[in-house]
Design an enzyme around this catalytic site. Structure first.
Site, mmCIF file in Angstrom:
data_model
loop_
_atom_site.group_PDB
_atom_site.id
_atom_site.type_symbol
_atom_site.label_atom_id
_atom_site.label_comp_id
_atom_site.label_asym_id
_atom_site.label_seq_id
_atom_site.Cartn_x
_atom_site.Cartn_y
_atom_site.Cartn_z
ATOM 1 C CB VAL B 248 85.149 -37.460 56.675
ATOM 2 C CG1 VAL B 248 86.043 -36.305 57.115
ATOM 3 C CG2 VAL B 248 85.035 -38.522 57.765
ATOM 4 N NE ARG B 250 78.495 -40.401 49.612
ATOM 5 C CZ ARG B 250 79.768 -40.716 49.395
ATOM 6 N NH1 ARG B 250 80.743 -40.081 50.031
ATOM 7 N NH2 ARG B 250 80.070 -41.687 48.546
ATOM 8 C CG ASP B 274 86.460 -33.813 52.912
ATOM 9 O OD1 ASP B 274 87.150 -32.878 52.437
ATOM 10 O OD2 ASP B 274 86.434 -34.956 52.422
ATOM 11 C CD GLU B 279 80.332 -33.230 48.276
ATOM 12 O OE1 GLU B 279 80.995 -33.796 47.400
ATOM 13 O OE2 GLU B 279 80.243 -33.645 49.435
ATOM 14 C CG HIS B 298 83.847 -35.403 48.714
ATOM 15 N ND1 HIS B 298 82.541 -35.749 48.461
ATOM 16 C CD2 HIS B 298 84.441 -36.534 49.177
ATOM 17 C CE1 HIS B 298 82.352 -37.033 48.734
ATOM 18 N NE2 HIS B 298 83.497 -37.535 49.172
ATOM 19 C CB SER B 300 88.688 -36.677 53.988
ATOM 20 O OG SER B 300 87.815 -37.747 53.696
#
Lengths: 343, 343
Positions: B248, B250, B274, B279, B298, B300
């Site tokens: 969670v 990077r 996450d 991304e 992404h 969380s």
């Protein structure tokens, strides 16, 4: 099917220990699986393993019955064969399948597996609440579709949850939910101001009064005449709009049609159901694919190792029984559960 | 696209408050959304809202920059336009997108949104760990198929978890996981024996030494030159067979190819991710459908209300900045994060 008898005097026994001729006769109702770790018990009793169809025959002359198949309600139908039965042990916390009048009114002692499922079910309930709050089902469905779709999700800190059922499983749930910052209220037979696990316990008679304040409602009460259908149309109508219902107790605590209606009209935001009025959940149940509803197959307490633990709990009680010491987890057959000590 | 300037002296401003001619110029880099609740800030500054393509123009003569689009790395490319910039505030905990040498070596003060995400991410991580232990993804897939299939699931009580990252988010995760009975070890720059949140903190240099003991590994370190790629082939090879990896922090903390290999060869039982090196996660990433892997976009820490809270945190710092009081959450630009006080 005739029962398979493990008699320690015969050569086809698991063990060759010689046991006395006055050794007790124990019937074990198997389910899909043979119970593990029965060796020590087979060393000191004549053990008859059977499935439901052999239960009547196996019970004749038997002293004790281990309902390893804890979901079976076959005992009621063959009760007249229990000509010498003194003790029934259920490999579960809930004993509702055997709470029929003849057993209730008999001198047969009933014990359960209190304690085995407390921690596992508490973890499962916390997982379900987090899955609902964090929208995991949607995330998993999006993942299946290969779609990246950011959403916001809900906090559980500060959310209010009513835990209906103040037995040891409900208490373990309460402790865990409080530990992560939820505001917990208990609901049981009697009200209680300074309960060590719940803080406040409200009486079940006030269910509809307290439901409007709750973001989550967790049903974990034993199934008794008093609790059957307690989550009915009036209860779901009283719940806070957008609240969620979690059932890890028994399916018959809820009126499924009323729950489905409350979910369909959007009053409830969701539900997580591990137990159902009919299990397995029928193929045509609308619960399978209602948005916001998580369906799991009655497994909340069934951690890796649970079968070993269930037999260990029985073996401990069996040794107590053989040596005349008090049994653990004796069910109050009128209440329908093991009464708490002092709470 | 030219920046949209909210100048309180003009009639197209949000507010008509007259502000002094020496009012500071604030640039707000918007993302997909306009930040909420900017009224109080617009009352005391000339605010220029812009997207990435207008950032260079907007920055000329600007005193402060609010990176509401916290994922943007556009600042680096237009740095030469920052002719008067004194302060950059990032609406995130991680500041890695703006840690380029020119900003690092400048006098510009960098602040972040430390604290906003601690509790939400801790809840999310606990939810992910429970989802993995209780096999929720499989349960949800079975529900989609309308199949009733009982399984056993894992306990989390007593499971060992390494939380890599000892900032406030890692600390909140540690407190939450300990509260539900997991055995937590922290990992940070320095070892620590009696840490209030972690108990024991091991130094990052010993990562491979401690990984074999862990059932879960949670990556929540800031992304810096030191932490980039720390979860590489050697790290995944050192993990306990059947362990699970949660990220969670990077995406660039991990070598994605090495993770995929460790999952494919069955060394790891699963992962919950996450964040990703790229991304949104590319369509052709194998992570989308590896068994045991949970992919979330992404999100969380992004609880309902997070955008309001991010602006509140900025507004508080903005007021401090205008009145000459010390700013909160000043990033040590060499370390790459806000140093903890005393720990």
């Amino acid at each position: 099917m005739a029962p398979r008898i493990v008699d320690n005097h015969t050569t086809d026994s698991y063990r060759v220990n010689v046991i006395g001729t006055n050794s007790p006769v124990l019937v074990v109702l198997e389910g899909d699986q043979h119970p593990p770790r029965m060796g020590p018990i087979e060393a000191s009793a004549l053990v008859r393993y059977t499935r439901e169809d052999g239960l009547a025959e196996a019970l004749r002359g038997a002293d004790a019955l281990f309902l390893y198949d804890f979901q079976s309600s076959a005992l009621r139908d063959v009760w007249s064969s229990a000509d010498r039965l003194r003790w029934v042990h259920v490999a579960a916390a809930g004993v509702d399948p055997v709470l029929f009048p003849e057993l209730r009114e008999s001198q047969v002692v009933l014990t359960n597996s209190r304690g085995v499922f407390d921690g596992p079910i508490a973890e499962y309930v916390l997982g379900l609440i987090l899955a609902l709050a964090k929208d995991f089902a949607h995330t998993i469905e999006l993942q299946r579709q290969g779609r990246w779709l950011h959403r916001e999700s809900e906090r559980i800190a500060g959310a209010r949850v009513l835990v209906v059922g103040t037995g040891p499983i409900g208490r373990a749930i309460a402790r865990m939910l409080r530990a992560v910052g939820m505001q917990v209220t208990g609901m049981g037979r009697r009200s209680q101001a300074d309960d060590p696990d719940f803080g406040t316990v409200r009486p079940s008679a006030e269910l509809v009064r307290w439901l409007p304040e709750m973001d989550y409602v967790v049903a974990v009460a034993p199934l008794t005449e008093q609790t059957k259908g307690m989550f009915d149309e009036a209860a779901f109508a009283a719940m806070k709009p957008g609240a969620r219902f979690v059932n890890v107790g028994r399916g018959a605590l809820m009126d499924t049609s009323a729950l489905v209606a409350a979910l369909r009209d959007g009053r409830l935001a969701g539900a997580a159901l591990d137990v159902f009025e009919t299990e397995p959940l029928p193929d045509d149940s609308p619960l399978w694919n209602l948005p916001g509803v998580l369906v799991s197959p009655h497994m909340s307490g069934d951690f890796v190792g649970w079968r070993d633990t269930l037999v260990e709990v029985f073996a401990d009680n069996f040794q107590r029984w053989q040596t005349g010491r008090p049994l653990r987890n004796v069910v109050d057959k009128q209440l329908g559960y093991v009464p708490s000590r002092g709470v």
